[in-house]
Design a protein around this motif. Structure first.
Motif: not given
Length: 298
Positions: A1-9, A23-25, A194-195
């Motif tokens: 699965m694609i891993k995404i870090v969100i800084l400033g969450a 929900s997708n990543f 997301r796109k």
């Protein structure tokens, strides 16, 4: 699965991105309390441990007037921490998403501003954001810089929420009518992110520009936005006292930081490269206002 870090969450955009993407990543929200982006070694260790495919930098110093007095802090967050992320993107092999601003421009012709328009920031905040962009473009191999303006959303504080709060007690408010741009909702920004992630990871789109503007259709002034909000409040006379919104010049609201008079971002590249049905700013704003009203009444 694609891993995404969100800084400033914990910010308004960070929270929207987490809500939209989880929900997708596989998302890893990191707030300032978890790891301050100005602490380079901590950020490196966090990212190395996670091994993300994408890192979305939604952390920023956004206090435009205060940046005039705290220039070093603005540059530390908006430029040098971003330089570190650019270097880490190469070292750890992830794609970096970074958000920039319409405040890097000072366009005087009142023509929608394209991505390659000449930059000319008028304040410390805009200059610090421009330096962050430049570091990414000089260093990072895989990145997207997304320029946005007048951001608002259901999380955090923003202009529409401020007007709604004033409308509860004030019968008349003054709002500037000589700064032109466009209010941009966080859900539109997250839709674009997301796109892009889906397209780049699955090679659905070959050519997406490294720098893209994001904005709804239609330019307006802050006064126009306040008028639209006032129209919404008139449906609820028991909740709001506001009777009129008065247009005034920016000179009546002196501020430390100079703002551009015109900063509407052209989205021709976005429309050509990513198939999103961008709507008029009034549509997004009224959806936002209706959602807020529903939440309060439930």
């Amino acid at each position: 699965m694609i891993k995404i870090v969100i800084l400033g969450a914990n910010g308004q955009l960070g929270k929207e991105l987490e809500s939209s993407l989880n929900s997708n990543f596989k998302t890893f929200p990191i707030s300032k309390n978890d790891a301050d982006i100005t602490n380079f070694s901590v950020i490196r260790n966090k990212l190395k441990e996670i091994g993300p495919n994408f890192v979305i930098n939604a952390a920023a110093y956004t206090k435009v007037d205060e940046a005039e007095d705290f220039k070093d802090l603005a540059f530390e967050v908006n430029a040098y921490a971003v330089k570190n992320l650019a270097e880490l993107s190469n070292e750890l092999n992830f794609t970096l998403f970074h958000f920039s601003t319409d405040y890097i421009f000072n366009q005087k012709m009142n023509i929608p501003i394209s991505e390659d328009h000449e930059v000319d920031p008028q304040n410390v905040y805009g200059l610090s954001k421009l330096r962050g962009e430049e570091f990414i473009q000089q260093i990072a191999l895989n990145y997207f810089i997304l320029r946005v303006s007048w951001v608002y959303g259901k999380y955090g504080n923003n202009f529409p929420k401020t007007i709604l709060n004033l409308a509860k007690d004030k019968e008349e408010i003054n709002v500037v009518n000589d700064q032109i741009g466009c209010p941009t909702p966080t859900n539109l920004i997250s839709q674009v992110v997301r796109k892009i992630i889906d397209s780049t990871f699955h090679k659905k789109t070959i050519d997406i520009s490294k720098v893209l503007n994001i904005s709804p259709n239609g330019e307006c002034s802050w006064f126009d936005v306040a008028k639209e909000i006032h129209s919404h409040t008139e449906k609820f006379p028991n909740l709001y006292s506001l009777k009129s919104v008065k247009p005034v010049s920016s000179s009546e609201f002196p501020s430390k930081a100079k703002r551009p008079n015109y900063s509407y971002l052209s989205c021709e590249k976005l429309d050509d490269q990513i198939k999103i049905n961008r709507m008029h700013w009034k549509v997004y704003l009224n959806e936002f206002l209706e959602d807020l009203t529903c939440e309060k009444n439930n």
